[in-house]
Design an enzyme around this catalytic site. Sequence first.
Site, PDB file in Angstrom:
ATOM      1  N   ARG A 196     134.007   8.063  26.970  1.00 58.00           N
ATOM      2  CA  ARG A 196     132.804   8.517  26.567  1.00 58.00           C
ATOM      3  C   ARG A 196     131.811   8.473  27.831  1.00 58.00           C
ATOM      4  O   ARG A 196     131.032   9.177  28.336  1.00 58.00           O
ATOM      5  CB  ARG A 196     132.209   8.128  25.406  1.00 58.00           C
ATOM      6  CG  ARG A 196     132.598   8.289  23.955  1.00 58.00           C
ATOM      7  CD  ARG A 196     132.465   7.573  22.915  1.00 58.00           C
ATOM      8  NE  ARG A 196     131.174   7.471  22.273  1.00 58.00           N
ATOM      9  CZ  ARG A 196     130.538   6.591  21.637  1.00 58.00           C
ATOM     10  NH1 ARG A 196     131.515   5.537  21.380  1.00 58.00           N
ATOM     11  NH2 ARG A 196     129.066   6.487  21.457  1.00 58.00           N
ATOM     12  N   ARG A 240     128.421  -3.070  17.813  1.00 57.51           N
ATOM     13  CA  ARG A 240     127.284  -1.973  17.203  1.00 57.51           C
ATOM     14  C   ARG A 240     128.179  -1.679  15.747  1.00 57.51           C
ATOM     15  O   ARG A 240     129.306  -1.670  15.712  1.00 57.51           O
ATOM     16  CB  ARG A 240     127.378  -0.765  18.048  1.00 57.51           C
ATOM     17  CG  ARG A 240     126.576   0.392  17.259  1.00 57.51           C
ATOM     18  CD  ARG A 240     126.152   1.242  18.046  1.00 57.51           C
ATOM     19  NE  ARG A 240     126.897   2.542  18.539  1.00 57.51           N
ATOM     20  CZ  ARG A 240     126.543   3.435  19.223  1.00 57.51           C
ATOM     21  NH1 ARG A 240     125.531   3.498  19.753  1.00 57.51           N
ATOM     22  NH2 ARG A 240     127.592   4.099  19.674  1.00 57.51           N
ATOM     23  N   LYS A 258     119.424   4.725  22.111  1.00 52.94           N
ATOM     24  CA  LYS A 258     118.738   6.183  21.966  1.00 52.94           C
ATOM     25  C   LYS A 258     118.533   5.989  20.409  1.00 52.94           C
ATOM     26  O   LYS A 258     117.413   6.528  19.891  1.00 52.94           O
ATOM     27  CB  LYS A 258     119.379   7.283  22.450  1.00 52.94           C
ATOM     28  CG  LYS A 258     119.737   7.332  23.919  1.00 52.94           C
ATOM     29  CD  LYS A 258     120.174   8.622  24.378  1.00 52.94           C
ATOM     30  CE  LYS A 258     121.776   8.830  23.664  1.00 52.94           C
ATOM     31  NZ  LYS A 258     122.701   7.853  24.273  1.00 52.94           N
TER      32      LYS A 258
HETATM   33  P1  AMP Z   1     126.892   9.976  19.590  1.00 46.51           P
HETATM   34  O1  AMP Z   1     126.745   9.655  18.531  1.00 46.51           O
HETATM   35  O2  AMP Z   1     125.797  10.710  20.292  1.00 46.51           O
HETATM   36  O3  AMP Z   1     127.354   8.885  20.412  1.00 46.51           O
HETATM   37  O4  AMP Z   1     127.904  11.159  19.619  1.00 46.51           O
HETATM   38  C1  AMP Z   1     129.424  10.993  19.254  1.00 46.51           C
HETATM   39  C2  AMP Z   1     130.293  11.922  19.734  1.00 46.51           C
HETATM   40  O5  AMP Z   1     129.855  13.247  19.006  1.00 46.51           O
HETATM   41  C3  AMP Z   1     130.275  12.280  21.281  1.00 46.51           C
HETATM   42  O6  AMP Z   1     130.972  11.383  21.942  1.00 46.51           O
HETATM   43  C4  AMP Z   1     130.799  13.783  21.512  1.00 46.51           C
HETATM   44  O7  AMP Z   1     132.335  13.651  21.112  1.00 46.51           O
HETATM   45  C5  AMP Z   1     130.078  14.417  20.193  1.00 46.51           C
HETATM   46  N1  AMP Z   1     128.777  14.934  20.578  1.00 46.51           N
HETATM   47  C6  AMP Z   1     127.466  14.362  20.254  1.00 46.51           C
HETATM   48  N2  AMP Z   1     126.402  15.066  20.538  1.00 46.51           N
HETATM   49  C7  AMP Z   1     127.109  16.059  21.352  1.00 46.51           C
HETATM   50  C8  AMP Z   1     126.855  17.416  22.140  1.00 46.51           C
HETATM   51  N3  AMP Z   1     125.459  17.529  22.055  1.00 46.51           N
HETATM   52  N4  AMP Z   1     127.786  18.111  22.809  1.00 46.51           N
HETATM   53  C9  AMP Z   1     128.866  17.800  22.607  1.00 46.51           C
HETATM   54  N5  AMP Z   1     129.415  16.867  21.919  1.00 46.51           N
HETATM   55  C10 AMP Z   1     128.541  15.805  21.137  1.00 46.51           C
END
Ligand code: AMP
Length: 219
Positions: free
Chosen positions: A170, A126, A13
Amino acid sequence: MIVVFLGPPGSGKGTQADFLHENYGFTHFDTGSRLREEIASGSELGRRIASYTDQGNLVPIEVIRDLVTTFFETNFERRVLFDGFPRNLEQAEVLTTCLADSGLSLDCAIYLEIDSDSLVQRIVNRRFCPKCGEIYNLISRPPAHDEVCDKDGARLVLRRDDTEEVFRNRLAVYDQQTRPVLEYYRAKDQLKTVDGDDQIETVSASIVRLLELDGIYAP
Ligand code: AMP
């Protein structure tokens, strides 16, 4: 044009969002990066956020609602791509309400579908640039020089939640809480699926075709 990217962690993404930002002028609203910035600031809120992200759990809805409402109030642009949000049905409702309140509606939700076996390999390889946020993969998208950013020469790092153990949680959180969001958009006839296992360029081309973007933006 308002677009949402959906897909498990590691489905590409962020990479595709960067592509749409650089080539088609989309504003990239990425909750994960915004949360990491708050953590890096060392604030008390950042410490609270880290207690969730370090385990791979979703941060509470109030934190996300604040980020989203501030975004809508301050810098809403013509083309916006939501990445990493919404992550559960409650957040999907928040987005629908914020858009409606601004007289806007979602154009489409793009699901980057990917075989979950390839995800762990993607994640442990990554790396990201702590300075500019550029994302690399040591196997499929390596930097030109050993683990330094092509753009600014900063040493690349592994995200602290990209360990195998946290990643597995996750993925479980994704299955339980985020997967239903696919059905939310499918029911509204707004869900489009792209094969996320393809090469990066092929996925980008599919997205451009799907959004009918070809030729309408000169960077
Ligand atoms: P990402 O960078 O999108 O993989 O997000 C990293 C971490 O941030 C996730 O594993 C969650 O702990 C938190 N996180 C990111 N976006 C959200 C969201 N929309 N709602 C809740 N937690 C989030």
